[in-house]
Design a protein around this motif. Sequence first.
Motif, PDB file in Angstrom:
ATOM      1  N   UNK A   1       0.797  -1.137   0.116  1.00  0.00           N
ATOM      2  CA  UNK A   1       0.141   0.078  -0.102  1.00  0.00           C
ATOM      3  C   UNK A   1       0.802   1.226   0.024  1.00  0.00           C
ATOM      4  N   UNK A   2       0.549   2.205  -1.076  1.00  0.00           N
ATOM      5  CA  UNK A   2       1.286   3.296  -1.002  1.00  0.00           C
ATOM      6  C   UNK A   2       0.492   4.534  -0.771  1.00  0.00           C
ATOM      7  N   UNK A   3       1.046   5.859  -0.574  1.00  0.00           N
ATOM      8  CA  UNK A   3       0.593   7.081  -0.647  1.00  0.00           C
ATOM      9  C   UNK A   3      -0.409   7.414  -1.743  1.00  0.00           C
ATOM     10  N   UNK A   4      -1.496   8.023  -1.651  1.00  0.00           N
ATOM     11  CA  UNK A   4      -2.403   8.326  -2.604  1.00  0.00           C
ATOM     12  C   UNK A   4      -3.168   7.276  -3.253  1.00  0.00           C
TER      13      UNK A   4
ATOM     14  N   UNK B   1     -18.136  -2.919  -1.991  1.00  0.00           N
ATOM     15  CA  UNK B   1     -19.337  -2.711  -2.888  1.00  0.00           C
ATOM     16  C   UNK B   1     -18.725  -1.661  -3.960  1.00  0.00           C
ATOM     17  N   UNK B   2     -17.416  -1.323  -4.187  1.00  0.00           N
ATOM     18  CA  UNK B   2     -16.962  -0.453  -4.978  1.00  0.00           C
ATOM     19  C   UNK B   2     -16.982   1.102  -4.544  1.00  0.00           C
ATOM     20  N   UNK B   3     -17.638   1.530  -3.396  1.00  0.00           N
ATOM     21  CA  UNK B   3     -17.612   2.878  -3.095  1.00  0.00           C
ATOM     22  C   UNK B   3     -16.366   3.272  -2.454  1.00  0.00           C
ATOM     23  N   UNK B   4     -16.092   4.498  -2.875  1.00  0.00           N
ATOM     24  CA  UNK B   4     -14.903   5.167  -2.254  1.00  0.00           C
ATOM     25  C   UNK B   4     -15.144   5.479  -0.841  1.00  0.00           C
ATOM     26  N   UNK B   5     -14.020   5.015  -0.012  1.00  0.00           N
ATOM     27  CA  UNK B   5     -13.836   5.328   1.499  1.00  0.00           C
ATOM     28  C   UNK B   5     -13.097   6.409   1.889  1.00  0.00           C
ATOM     29  N   UNK B   6     -11.611   6.511   0.947  1.00  0.00           N
ATOM     30  CA  UNK B   6     -10.669   7.484   1.211  1.00  0.00           C
ATOM     31  C   UNK B   6      -9.645   7.184   0.259  1.00  0.00           C
ATOM     32  N   UNK B   7      -8.444   8.064   0.562  1.00  0.00           N
ATOM     33  CA  UNK B   7      -7.223   7.943   0.027  1.00  0.00           C
ATOM     34  C   UNK B   7      -6.132   7.847   1.122  1.00  0.00           C
ATOM     35  N   UNK B   8      -5.422   6.715   0.835  1.00  0.00           N
ATOM     36  CA  UNK B   8      -4.231   6.608   1.731  1.00  0.00           C
ATOM     37  C   UNK B   8      -3.274   7.648   1.824  1.00  0.00           C
ATOM     38  N   UNK B   9      -2.997   8.009   3.140  1.00  0.00           N
ATOM     39  CA  UNK B   9      -1.987   9.041   3.507  1.00  0.00           C
ATOM     40  C   UNK B   9      -0.760   8.361   3.648  1.00  0.00           C
ATOM     41  N   UNK B  10      -0.833   7.126   4.525  1.00  0.00           N
ATOM     42  CA  UNK B  10       0.284   6.569   4.839  1.00  0.00           C
ATOM     43  C   UNK B  10      -0.224   5.252   5.678  1.00  0.00           C
ATOM     44  N   UNK B  11       1.013   4.279   5.828  1.00  0.00           N
ATOM     45  CA  UNK B  11       0.545   3.262   6.716  1.00  0.00           C
ATOM     46  C   UNK B  11       1.208   3.523   8.015  1.00  0.00           C
ATOM     47  N   UNK B  12       0.287   3.203   9.264  1.00  0.00           N
ATOM     48  CA  UNK B  12       1.085   3.791  10.553  1.00  0.00           C
ATOM     49  C   UNK B  12       0.615   2.318  11.326  1.00  0.00           C
TER      50      UNK B  12
ATOM     51  N   UNK C   1      -4.249   1.698   8.284  1.00  0.00           N
ATOM     52  CA  UNK C   1      -4.187   2.858   6.927  1.00  0.00           C
ATOM     53  C   UNK C   1      -4.552   4.202   7.462  1.00  0.00           C
ATOM     54  N   UNK C   2      -3.911   4.997   7.378  1.00  0.00           N
ATOM     55  CA  UNK C   2      -4.149   6.431   7.760  1.00  0.00           C
ATOM     56  C   UNK C   2      -4.769   7.169   6.630  1.00  0.00           C
ATOM     57  N   UNK C   3      -5.896   7.707   6.746  1.00  0.00           N
ATOM     58  CA  UNK C   3      -6.473   8.193   5.233  1.00  0.00           C
ATOM     59  C   UNK C   3      -6.272   9.749   5.321  1.00  0.00           C
ATOM     60  N   UNK C   4      -6.300  10.419   4.206  1.00  0.00           N
ATOM     61  CA  UNK C   4      -5.898  11.753   4.129  1.00  0.00           C
ATOM     62  C   UNK C   4      -7.265  12.497   4.802  1.00  0.00           C
ATOM     63  N   UNK C   5      -6.775  13.684   5.257  1.00  0.00           N
ATOM     64  CA  UNK C   5      -7.983  14.447   5.935  1.00  0.00           C
ATOM     65  C   UNK C   5      -8.993  15.042   4.799  1.00  0.00           C
ATOM     66  N   UNK C   6      -8.423  15.344   3.557  1.00  0.00           N
ATOM     67  CA  UNK C   6      -9.644  16.077   2.454  1.00  0.00           C
ATOM     68  C   UNK C   6     -10.794  15.029   2.195  1.00  0.00           C
TER      69      UNK C   6
ATOM     70  N   UNK D   1      -8.580   6.217  10.418  1.00  0.00           N
ATOM     71  CA  UNK D   1      -7.560   4.903  10.212  1.00  0.00           C
ATOM     72  C   UNK D   1      -8.763   3.841   9.992  1.00  0.00           C
ATOM     73  N   UNK D   2      -8.077   2.971   8.956  1.00  0.00           N
ATOM     74  CA  UNK D   2      -8.820   1.780   8.772  1.00  0.00           C
ATOM     75  C   UNK D   2      -7.735   0.498   9.197  1.00  0.00           C
ATOM     76  N   UNK D   3      -8.324  -0.184  10.003  1.00  0.00           N
ATOM     77  CA  UNK D   3      -7.765  -1.400  10.387  1.00  0.00           C
ATOM     78  C   UNK D   3      -7.140  -2.156   9.103  1.00  0.00           C
ATOM     79  N   UNK D   4      -5.732  -2.769   9.251  1.00  0.00           N
ATOM     80  CA  UNK D   4      -5.330  -3.337   8.296  1.00  0.00           C
ATOM     81  C   UNK D   4      -6.009  -4.855   8.006  1.00  0.00           C
ATOM     82  N   UNK D   5      -6.507  -5.325   8.947  1.00  0.00           N
ATOM     83  CA  UNK D   5      -7.305  -6.414   8.833  1.00  0.00           C
ATOM     84  C   UNK D   5      -8.414  -6.580   7.935  1.00  0.00           C
TER      85      UNK D   5
END
Length: 91
Positions: A7-10, A17-28, A32-37, A56-60
């Motif tokens: 997993x990479x930034x952006x 279901x294919x619905x957008x949840x967010x954009x990766x800021x980074x892995x912590x 997964x840490x999502x961008x604020x925007x 954050x989204x759990x890696x699991x």
Amino acid sequence: MADLSNIREHMEVIGADGVHVGTVDRIEGDRIKLTKKDSGADIEGAAGKHSGHHHFIAGGLVAEVEGDTVRLSANADVAVAMEEEEGGEAA
């Protein structure tokens, strides 16, 4: 759980279901840490408590990483309900 090292930034994070949840800021750690925007921005009813700060989204929850997309094993509305705030508490 998929390998989080792929997993990479952006990268876009989508629910099963294919619905957008967010954009990766980074892995912590194992999350997964999502961008604020756009953290939760496209999920109906998510505005307010799910906007303007990192979530954050759990890696699991990661089912697979393909191309520039991280697909979760849960639908977007369920994944957003399971997001964690900066301090580790549920959103």
